[in-house]
Motif scaffolding. Structure first.
Motif, PDB file in Angstrom:
ATOM      1  N   PRO A  77      64.614  92.333 106.348  1.00 45.28           N
ATOM      2  CA  PRO A  77      64.822  92.613 104.925  1.00 45.28           C
ATOM      3  C   PRO A  77      63.737  91.928 104.092  1.00 45.28           C
ATOM      4  O   PRO A  77      63.274  90.843 104.435  1.00 45.28           O
ATOM      5  N   VAL A  82      67.481  95.021  99.161  1.00 44.10           N
ATOM      6  CA  VAL A  82      67.133  96.157  99.995  1.00 44.10           C
ATOM      7  C   VAL A  82      67.978  97.331  99.520  1.00 44.10           C
ATOM      8  O   VAL A  82      69.114  97.494  99.907  1.00 44.10           O
ATOM      9  N   LEU A  88      62.513  97.036 103.266  1.00 49.48           N
ATOM     10  CA  LEU A  88      62.368  96.373 104.563  1.00 49.48           C
ATOM     11  C   LEU A  88      60.905  96.032 104.821  1.00 49.48           C
ATOM     12  O   LEU A  88      60.011  96.790 104.450  1.00 49.48           O
ATOM     13  N   THR A 121      69.230 101.650 109.489  1.00 49.60           N
ATOM     14  CA  THR A 121      68.889 100.637 108.488  1.00 49.60           C
ATOM     15  C   THR A 121      70.052  99.669 108.299  1.00 49.60           C
ATOM     16  O   THR A 121      69.858  98.453 108.254  1.00 49.60           O
TER      17      THR A 121
END
Length: 136
Positions: A77, A82, A88, A121
């Motif tokens: 991160p 984020v 990222l 993610t």
């Protein structure tokens, strides 16, 4: 100068890359695995990365890149929130012989994959402890 027993990536045009390929070849103990990544193989790797469909698959590709080419990938991160994949940090560890263009295309392919698969993610963020329950 070492003479590897495999097909090596073509040299980058003089002055356009910072890969230090010749310096790597001069080192008797240099890790020349990265030079096995020809332009054709790089295209295959990029296609493979873009086809990743799970966090486990991402980790597998990451392990294979290290085992076969010595490429160390870091995904973490960013310092700020984020909110998107752009938050990222996706970087390849500095490595002699790793082409400047490759250092850009691999993270770009990973971002493309993550944009199509938000669950990956979330798994990355969870692995970093961002979704975990704080002790208390």
């Amino acid at each position: 100068m070492q003479s590897p027993s495999f097909v090596m990536r073509e040299e980058c045009p003089q002055g356009l890359c910072t890969c230090e390929r010749d310096d790597l070849l001069r080192k008797p103990d240099g890790d020349v695995r990265i030079l096995q990544l020809t332009k054709w193989q790089e295209k295959q790797l990029i296609a493979r990365i873009e086809a990743i469909s799970s966090y486990a698959d991402l980790k597998h590709v990451e392990e294979r890149m290290y085992a076969q080419l010595g490429i160390v990938l870091h995904i973490s991160p960013g310092l700020n929130e984020v909110r998107t994949v752009r938050g990222l940090n996706i970087v390849l560890q500095e490595q002699q012989g790793l082409c400047r263009k490759t250092r850009q295309t691999i993270p770009a392919a990973i971002r493309k994959c993550l944009e199509r698969n938000p669950a990956i993610t979330y798994a990355i963020l969870d692995a970093e402890g961002l979704f975990g329950v704080e002790p208390g």
